[in-house]
Design a protein around this motif. Structure first.
Motif, PDB file in Angstrom:
ATOM      1  N   UNK A  92      29.333  70.541  24.928  1.00 40.81           N
ATOM      2  CA  UNK A  92      28.167  70.653  25.793  1.00 40.81           C
ATOM      3  C   UNK A  92      28.507  70.393  27.255  1.00 40.81           C
ATOM      4  N   UNK A  93      29.467  69.509  27.464  1.00 40.19           N
ATOM      5  CA  UNK A  93      29.772  69.134  28.840  1.00 40.19           C
ATOM      6  C   UNK A  93      30.318  70.323  29.627  1.00 40.19           C
ATOM      7  N   UNK A  94      31.033  71.209  28.925  1.00 41.82           N
ATOM      8  CA  UNK A  94      31.563  72.400  29.595  1.00 41.82           C
ATOM      9  C   UNK A  94      30.408  73.314  30.013  1.00 41.82           C
ATOM     10  N   UNK A  95      29.406  73.442  29.131  1.00 43.36           N
ATOM     11  CA  UNK A  95      28.239  74.251  29.472  1.00 43.36           C
ATOM     12  C   UNK A  95      27.514  73.648  30.677  1.00 43.36           C
ATOM     13  N   UNK A  96      27.391  72.312  30.670  1.00 42.21           N
ATOM     14  CA  UNK A  96      26.695  71.635  31.756  1.00 42.21           C
ATOM     15  C   UNK A  96      27.421  71.860  33.078  1.00 42.21           C
ATOM     16  N   UNK A  97      28.741  71.706  33.034  1.00 42.60           N
ATOM     17  CA  UNK A  97      29.552  71.916  34.223  1.00 42.60           C
ATOM     18  C   UNK A  97      29.393  73.356  34.717  1.00 42.60           C
ATOM     19  N   UNK A  98      29.386  74.293  33.789  1.00 41.92           N
ATOM     20  CA  UNK A  98      29.223  75.705  34.144  1.00 41.92           C
ATOM     21  C   UNK A  98      27.926  75.922  34.905  1.00 41.92           C
ATOM     22  N   UNK A  99      26.844  75.335  34.394  1.00 44.92           N
ATOM     23  CA  UNK A  99      25.557  75.517  35.061  1.00 44.92           C
ATOM     24  C   UNK A  99      25.546  74.872  36.440  1.00 44.92           C
ATOM     25  N   UNK A 100      26.121  73.665  36.536  1.00 45.56           N
ATOM     26  CA  UNK A 100      26.125  72.974  37.834  1.00 45.56           C
ATOM     27  C   UNK A 100      26.907  73.777  38.859  1.00 45.56           C
ATOM     28  N   UNK A 101      28.103  74.220  38.442  1.00 41.95           N
ATOM     29  CA  UNK A 101      28.958  74.967  39.352  1.00 41.95           C
ATOM     30  C   UNK A 101      28.288  76.277  39.760  1.00 41.95           C
ATOM     31  N   UNK A 102      27.578  76.886  38.813  1.00 43.15           N
ATOM     32  CA  UNK A 102      26.862  78.125  39.134  1.00 43.15           C
ATOM     33  C   UNK A 102      25.788  77.866  40.186  1.00 43.15           C
ATOM     34  N   UNK A 103      25.115  76.705  40.124  1.00 38.89           N
ATOM     35  CA  UNK A 103      24.104  76.422  41.147  1.00 38.89           C
ATOM     36  C   UNK A 103      24.757  76.139  42.498  1.00 38.89           C
ATOM     37  N   UNK A 104      25.934  75.507  42.472  1.00 42.62           N
ATOM     38  CA  UNK A 104      26.638  75.262  43.730  1.00 42.62           C
ATOM     39  C   UNK A 104      26.958  76.603  44.382  1.00 42.62           C
ATOM     40  N   UNK A 105      27.417  77.539  43.562  1.00 39.23           N
ATOM     41  CA  UNK A 105      27.888  78.812  44.080  1.00 39.23           C
ATOM     42  C   UNK A 105      26.747  79.703  44.557  1.00 39.23           C
ATOM     43  N   UNK A 106      25.624  79.678  43.814  1.00 37.03           N
ATOM     44  CA  UNK A 106      24.534  80.579  44.162  1.00 37.03           C
ATOM     45  C   UNK A 106      23.525  79.938  45.102  1.00 37.03           C
ATOM     46  N   UNK A 107      23.557  78.610  45.217  1.00 40.25           N
ATOM     47  CA  UNK A 107      22.568  77.947  46.053  1.00 40.25           C
ATOM     48  C   UNK A 107      21.206  77.841  45.397  1.00 40.25           C
ATOM     49  N   UNK A 108      21.137  78.074  44.083  1.00 39.84           N
ATOM     50  CA  UNK A 108      19.869  77.908  43.367  1.00 39.84           C
ATOM     51  C   UNK A 108      19.505  76.427  43.367  1.00 39.84           C
ATOM     52  N   UNK A 109      18.252  76.085  43.739  1.00 39.94           N
ATOM     53  CA  UNK A 109      17.904  74.659  43.763  1.00 39.94           C
ATOM     54  C   UNK A 109      17.861  74.056  42.363  1.00 39.94           C
ATOM     55  N   UNK A 110      18.341  72.813  42.266  1.00 40.43           N
ATOM     56  CA  UNK A 110      18.251  72.103  40.995  1.00 40.43           C
ATOM     57  C   UNK A 110      16.814  71.669  40.786  1.00 40.43           C
ATOM     58  N   UNK A 111      16.332  71.792  39.572  1.00 40.72           N
ATOM     59  CA  UNK A 111      14.954  71.393  39.304  1.00 40.72           C
ATOM     60  C   UNK A 111      14.527  71.883  37.936  1.00 40.72           C
ATOM     61  N   UNK A 112      13.213  72.077  37.781  1.00 45.43           N
ATOM     62  CA  UNK A 112      12.695  72.536  36.494  1.00 45.43           C
ATOM     63  C   UNK A 112      13.422  73.786  36.009  1.00 45.43           C
ATOM     64  N   UNK A 113      13.640  74.727  36.939  1.00 42.50           N
ATOM     65  CA  UNK A 113      14.255  76.003  36.559  1.00 42.50           C
ATOM     66  C   UNK A 113      15.612  75.808  35.919  1.00 42.50           C
ATOM     67  N   UNK A 114      16.477  75.054  36.590  1.00 44.23           N
ATOM     68  CA  UNK A 114      17.823  74.871  36.057  1.00 44.23           C
ATOM     69  C   UNK A 114      17.786  74.052  34.766  1.00 44.23           C
ATOM     70  N   UNK A 115      16.867  73.092  34.727  1.00 45.44           N
ATOM     71  CA  UNK A 115      16.765  72.241  33.543  1.00 45.44           C
ATOM     72  C   UNK A 115      16.343  73.081  32.332  1.00 45.44           C
ATOM     73  N   UNK A 116      15.308  73.909  32.526  1.00 48.46           N
ATOM     74  CA  UNK A 116      14.838  74.748  31.421  1.00 48.46           C
ATOM     75  C   UNK A 116      15.935  75.732  31.009  1.00 48.46           C
ATOM     76  N   UNK A 117      16.588  76.334  31.997  1.00 46.11           N
ATOM     77  CA  UNK A 117      17.659  77.284  31.687  1.00 46.11           C
ATOM     78  C   UNK A 117      18.737  76.615  30.833  1.00 46.11           C
ATOM     79  N   UNK A 118      19.132  75.407  31.214  1.00 42.31           N
ATOM     80  CA  UNK A 118      20.164  74.700  30.469  1.00 42.31           C
ATOM     81  C   UNK A 118      19.726  74.403  29.039  1.00 42.31           C
ATOM     82  N   UNK A 119      18.488  73.974  28.887  1.00 43.23           N
ATOM     83  CA  UNK A 119      18.010  73.658  27.541  1.00 43.23           C
ATOM     84  C   UNK A 119      17.853  74.914  26.692  1.00 43.23           C
ATOM     85  N   UNK A 120      17.440  76.021  27.325  1.00 44.77           N
ATOM     86  CA  UNK A 120      17.353  77.290  26.595  1.00 44.77           C
ATOM     87  C   UNK A 120      18.739  77.650  26.051  1.00 44.77           C
TER      88      UNK A 120
END
Lengths: 286, 262, 342
Positions: free
Chosen positions: B110-138
């Motif tokens: 799971x940690x690799x998936x989490x890292x992937x999502x975090x790094x993707x937000x760093x790269x795209x500039x998508x704000x962390x919040x409900x959206x990223x949280x829901x996406x990760x849980x999906x």
């Protein structure tokens, strides 16, 4: 529109959501992680894209090697412990429990309806110096001094077992449940002792379940991090802790990405091996 | 030797279940403790339940967790179920590759998936919040809804579709009138399981929660810092109660459907 | 690549955009330092909708701040973190005209070395890094970091799971200054920390207060605020600023460059600098305020609590950790060595 075309469109409509989510949430993020693992790090936590092997070179230095061996060892020992406890439970539910099987399966899952941190804090209370287990042992006069359990390796294993027991039981139970009971009767009729019929009939037939259990415990166990911190005192660091440390404490994205890529590679190798072995087991059977 | 082995199975089962439930029992008992300790019994009280209900950060965390659990479970169920129907009912090339891709988040750490999502937000500039949280849980829930619905769908009699077609139903009618009702219990359990997975998630949430979207597990983790009090026990006890009620309701409905079918 | 990126961003914005609404403020602060009550009072007085999140290390906050657009309008970094964030260009320069209560700052906090002229941050509370012990277990009151190396307490000593904090003890026990940039000194400290592992129960920066209060640990390294909160309910816990100095820290407020609700952020800073508000905050969080007039309003047991206000002579000796710049790498490598040592 022909029926065939409509059928194709329907198939596409059904596939689209999962393909889209897999690409957006899994494939692209992993590609970005891989790209970052070759990026350059600057002092203040930024990363510049480029192609450098610095992170990988740093990773294969001797200081990081113990982390890899620690993680693999913890994952292996946890898997063995889970199998030793989980297999008999699965066996009992599938072959002995009769009409209580459904209830036992449901009970198995109830602890997982409560928050993970709450579950772990319950263990912290049980295992503490003034905790329930020590008080009971002291009360019974079995020990004179409280035993230190928090911060020890067995405490980590307890946490791992607690986290992964259902994942062990469910696939083995599924395999044993599908077992044709007449085979066991036949073995009995042929004069096999229970032990013989277990080793010759039941166990080989449950192997796919056992292998699935190994996969579902071993691979995630390599990446855990809260359990060793809360129950193990955070004294020995494993891959999960290392990744958290690199990303959130050191803000070294390239090195953190490199560790993630290596962990991903190890996992993929295990998954591919699993699929190979599974296929050969299935072929041997037909 | 044989006796030992014969004893091993029931003994391990009993020990295993004690192991699973002992912490929960201790947890619930001390939720009613009058004192501040989670270890020393100082009399009966319900004070910690009011404390837990009054705690602003716990309430905020609970609200986030419920919203994210419902949203991510709904999305994951739709996505996983449609993928499952495609795999069971439709012919297409690369089916096993597709299944592997859908199940992959279940077996990858799971940690690799989490890292992937975090790094993707760093790269795209998508704000962390409900959206990223829901996406990760999906992401981590889809394999479960897929597997549950696939198992149920492959158990359906294919002749039912044919019968519906014979009676003049077109594809979507057959789906809505025949397949969907039969799959309803599986879809419901998929939804519930996904909701539980989301509610329990810690690793992904650590990495991708953002402004005002700190879910309950992270709030509880932060609470550990100011000390374990029976407040956490009370919260745990309430969660157990809610879950048991949900399970009973679902099981009750499920049993009714089974009885009707048979 | 650029196209992909903007496509993804716009997709996500469409998907996750939240409706615009009235005045908002998103605060990201140390857990346990800004009491919820203060936030509620502020929201009630101003009508601003406040979202309040917490972190438990500067590094986590920095990681979230540099990941994407964090969305936070007000953060509470410690002194060296202000320097790092400013160098990264992640902070806004403060407009002092918008903080009329700035004049309430106590004399020592008017001019701070890490942020000359209060360009980037305004101090909020201060405290120390030292250790706490449980009287049930430690009979003679210890005064030196050396007790954290004492084999007598094997398995019942916990260090903060925080690189810079652990190095305060590792460096000072060898007679060096915390926050040094000399490689040889860092190396020596690393050796001491590795040696210490034999007697440690573990590393913990989450529930260390609880560990020492319950007697699971005899001695824990800790930050005074968290320890003072535990001491309020457990008189057996004592806090010590060690003879070698320990360290002093200041946590203050800063506004990230990406902040959207800047006016609201200023209003909060100004609000929390009112003497009566600062006093209430300090009292609830069991920490030392930087506002002199607020100190006068505090109850006697807070002002006289040496865990919160250590004696003057102790403070004179405490080190003040600043950004170590390129030496960060030496600390990080050393810390990894410590954590991986068997």
């Amino acid at each position: 529109m022909t029926a065939a075309r409509r059928g194709n469109l329907m198939t596409l409509a059904l596939l689209a959501p999962s393909l889209l989510s897999a690409v957006l949430l899994l494939v692209i993020p992993i590609l970005i992680v891989i790209a970052f693992s070759f990026a350059e790090q600057d002092t203040y936590g930024g990363a510049r894209f480029g192609f450098t092997l610095t992170s990988y070179r740093e990773l294969f230095q001797t200081i990081y090697l113990p982390i890899f061996t620690n993680s693999l060892q913890l994952a292996a020992v946890s898997t063995i412990v889970c199998l030793l406890v989980g297999y008999p439970i699965a066996y009992f539910i599938a072959l002995r429990a009769g009409r209580y099987a459904g209830l036992l399966l449901a009970l198995l899952l109830i602890p997982f309806w409560i928050d993970f941190i709450v579950r772990m804090s319950a263990w912290m209370v049980l295992l503490g110096r003034g905790g329930t287990i020590n008080s009971a042992l002291l009360g019974l006069g079995l020990i004179e001094q409280p035993i230190r359990m928090i911060g020890t390796y067995p405490a980590v294993l307890v946490g791992m077992l607690y986290a992964f027991l259902p994942t062990t039981v469910l696939p083995i139970h599924a395999a044993l449940n599908g077992l044709d009971k007449r085979l066991l009767e036949a073995a009995d009729d042929l004069g096999a002792t229970p032990l013989q019929s277990f080793w010759r009939v039941t166990f080989p037939l449950s192997l796919p379940g056992v292998m699935a259990a190994i996969l579902f415990v071993f691979v995630p166990a390599m990446g855990v991090y809260a359990i060793p911190v809360l129950l193990g005192g955070g004294k020995s660091i494993i891959l999960g802790n290392l990744i958290v440390q690199l990303f959130l404490d050191f803000r070294n994205i390239p090195l953190g990405a490199a560790v993630s890529v290596v962990l991903l590679a190890i996992s993929s190798v295990i998954i591919v091996c699993y699929m190979r072995v599974l296929r050969s087991v299935e072929e041997a059977r037909t | 030797m044989r006796k030992v082995l014969a004893l091993y199975v029931p003994a391990a089962t009993v020990v295993g279940y004690i192991f699973l439930f002992a912490p929960l029992i201790v947890l619930v008992v001390y939720a009613f403790n009058a004192g501040r300790s989670t270890v020393v019994w100082e009399g009966f009280s319900l004070a910690w339940f009011t404390e837990a209900l009054r705690d602003r950060s716990l309430r905020a965390g609970l609200q986030v967790s419920v919203i994210v659990a419902i949203a991510s479970a709904a999305l994951a169920t739709v996505i996983g179920a449609s993928a499952a129907l495609a795999v069971v009912k439709r012919p297409f090339a690369g089916k096993s590759l597709f299944s592997t891709l859908v199940i992959a988040p279940l077996v990858l750490p799971e940690i690799v998936l989490a890292v992937g999502l975090l790094v993707a937000t760093v790269w795209t500039g998508i704000p962390l919040g409900y959206g990223t949280l829901i996406a990760g849980h999906v992401l981590v829930s889809i394999p479960f809804s897929f597997l549950i619905v696939r198992a149920a769908a492959s158990g359906l009699d294919p002749r039912l579709d044919e019968a519906a077609a014979d009676l003049g139903a077109n594809g979507s009618q057959a789906f809505l009138r025949v397949t969907l009702p039969l799959l309803a219990p599986a879809i419901l359990s998929a939804f519930l399981l996904c909701a539980v997975i989301s509610f329990d998630n810690f690793v992904i949430s650590t990495f991708v929660s953002g402004v005002g979207s700190t879910p309950l597990p992270i709030q509880i983790y932060a609470m550990l810092k100011t000390g374990l009090t029976p407040k956490i026990n009370a919260l745990g006890a309430m969660l157990i109660a809610v879950n048991v009620i949900v399970i009973l309701v679902v099981m009750g409905r499920y049993l009714k459907t089974i009885r009707k079918q048979s | 690549m650029k196209n992909w990126r903007s496509l993804l961003t716009s997709v996500s914005l469409i998907a996750f955009a939240s409706g615009a609404s009235a005045a908002e403020l998103n605060i990201y602060a140390w857990s346990g330092e800004v009491p919820q009550e203060i936030v509620d009072d502020f929201a009630k007085e101003t009508g601003i909708t406040v979202t309040f999140d917490t972190y438990d290390s500067n590094e986590t906050m920095m990681a979230k701040l540099s990941a994407g657009a964090s969305g936070y309008d007000l953060i509470e970094p410690s002194q060296y973190t202000v320097q790092v964030l400013a160098k990264q260009g992640l902070l806004q320069e403060l407009d002092h005209a918008k903080i009329p209560n700035l004049g309430n700052l106590g004399a020592p906090f008017k001019e701070v070395s890490y942020d000359p002229g209060q360009k980037w941050s305004v101090p909020y509370i201060w405290g120390t890094t030292g250790f706490a012990y449980n009287e049930d277990c430690v009979k003679t009151p210890p005064t030196s970091w050396k007790v954290l190396w004492d084999p007598q307490y094997e398995g019942r000593i916990y260090m903060l799971d925080n690189m810079l904090a652990a190095y305060i003890a590792g460096l000072q026990v060898n007679g060096f200054k915390a926050g040094t940039t000399t490689p040889a000194e860092i190396e020596k400290a690393t050796q001491s920390l590795i040696e210490q592992k034999k007697v440690l129960g573990g590393y913990n920066s989450t529930n260390f207060g609880d560990l020492v209060a319950s007697g699971e640990a005899c001695i824990v390294q800790g930050w005074n605020g968290n320890i003072a909160q535990v001491m309020a309910t457990n008189p057996k816990v004592k806090y010590v600023v060690p003879d070698e100095g320990g360290s002093m820290w200041i946590d203050g407020f800063a506004i990230p460059k990406s902040a959207k609700n800047v006016e609201e952020a200023y209003r909060f800073i100004d609000y929390i600098m009112r003497p009566e508000v600062a006093a209430k905050a300090a009292n609830l969080s069991k920490s030392a305020t930087v506002i002199d007039k607020a100190k006068a309003l505090l109850p006697k047991e807070v002002v006289e609590n040496t865990a919160i206000y250590p004696p003057e002579d102790k403070l004179m000796k405490a080190d003040f950790i600043l950004d170590v710049g390129d030496a960060t790498k030496l600390y990080q490598d050393g810390w990894t060595k410590v954590k991986t040592a068997q």
